[in-house]
Design an enzyme around this catalytic site. Structure first.
Site, PDB file in Angstrom:
ATOM      1  CB  CYS A   1      -1.042   0.042   1.155  1.00  0.00           C
ATOM      2  SG  CYS A   1      -0.240   0.247   3.035  1.00  0.00           S
TER       3      CYS A   1
ATOM      4  CB  CYS B   1       3.768  -1.061   2.029  1.00  0.00           C
ATOM      5  SG  CYS B   1       2.560  -1.870   3.193  1.00  0.00           S
TER       6      CYS B   1
ATOM      7  NE  ARG C   1       9.079  -1.629  -0.527  1.00  0.00           N
ATOM      8  CZ  ARG C   1       8.420  -2.530  -1.659  1.00  0.00           C
ATOM      9  NH1 ARG C   1       8.564  -2.274  -2.780  1.00  0.00           N
ATOM     10  NH2 ARG C   1       7.525  -3.532  -1.160  1.00  0.00           N
TER      11      ARG C   1
ATOM     12  CB  CYS D   1      -3.448   5.048   3.242  1.00  0.00           C
ATOM     13  SG  CYS D   1      -3.610   3.736   2.387  1.00  0.00           S
TER      14      CYS D   1
ATOM     15  CB  CYS E   1      -3.298   1.576   4.326  1.00  0.00           C
ATOM     16  SG  CYS E   1      -2.303   2.730   3.130  1.00  0.00           S
TER      17      CYS E   1
END
Length: 176
Positions: A41, A44, A48, A104, A130
């Protein structure tokens, strides 16, 4: 301990170990995405990116660990770890308390001067939701694990920063 961290921060080995841990986590994320077919998502992807910030800080510190560039690497490390905690915490709250009013974004929004989603779509394009729980280990979801991981990175980075103001012990020939 602070003297030990001071000595470590002035050598390449510790910086390369930091880079190795961040790279390993990035590779695990790519394994989840491309092998296990979990859909990352927006949160994420931002988490990252924070992890890539830690990787970049580690590589910067490894370039010249005895120069003042080390301080810039430490501050990037602290900022990336702090931002990672914030993102992972927000993501955790979205999963633990899903709401139609709190969601999100659908697409990542990187700055125009750094369009990571355009340059590296296999890594930075979001396709998941999300609030959806896709993976669990020891009863914790992925963002909950990331809160702990980023907190550990932040704790160590703050200890390394404090160690910069500690004078290392001077050892004589007899090891006293």
């Amino acid at each position: 301990m602070l003297q030990f961290l001071n000595r470590c921060s002035k050598g390449r080995g510790a910086w390369l170990l930091l880079a190795l841990t961040a790279l390993a986590l990035e590779l695990v994320a790519l394994y989840f995405q491309h092998v296990m077919l979990l859909q990352p998502c927006v949160m994420c992807i931002y988490e990252r990116a924070a992890l890539f910030g830690i990787l970049g800080a580690a590589l910067l510190g490894a370039i010249a660990p005895k120069s003042p560039l080390r301080y810039l690497a430490i501050f990037i490390w602290i900022y990336s770890a702090w931002k990672g905690i914030q993102l992972a915490w927000t993501h955790t709250m979205l999963q633990l308390h899903p709401s139609p009013f709190t969601t999100c974004d659908f697409f990542v929004s990187f700055p125009s001067w750094l369009p990571l989603d355009k340059w590296f779509p296999a890594i930075f394009v979001a396709s998941g939701d999300c609030a959806v729980k896709q993976w669990e280990f020891l009863s914790l979801e992925m963002p909950q694990w990331l809160v702990g991981i980023f907190a550990a990175y932040l704790l160590v980075s703050l200890l390394v920063l404090m160690s910069q103001f500690v004078k290392p012990k001077r050892r004589d020939l007899f090891g006293r």
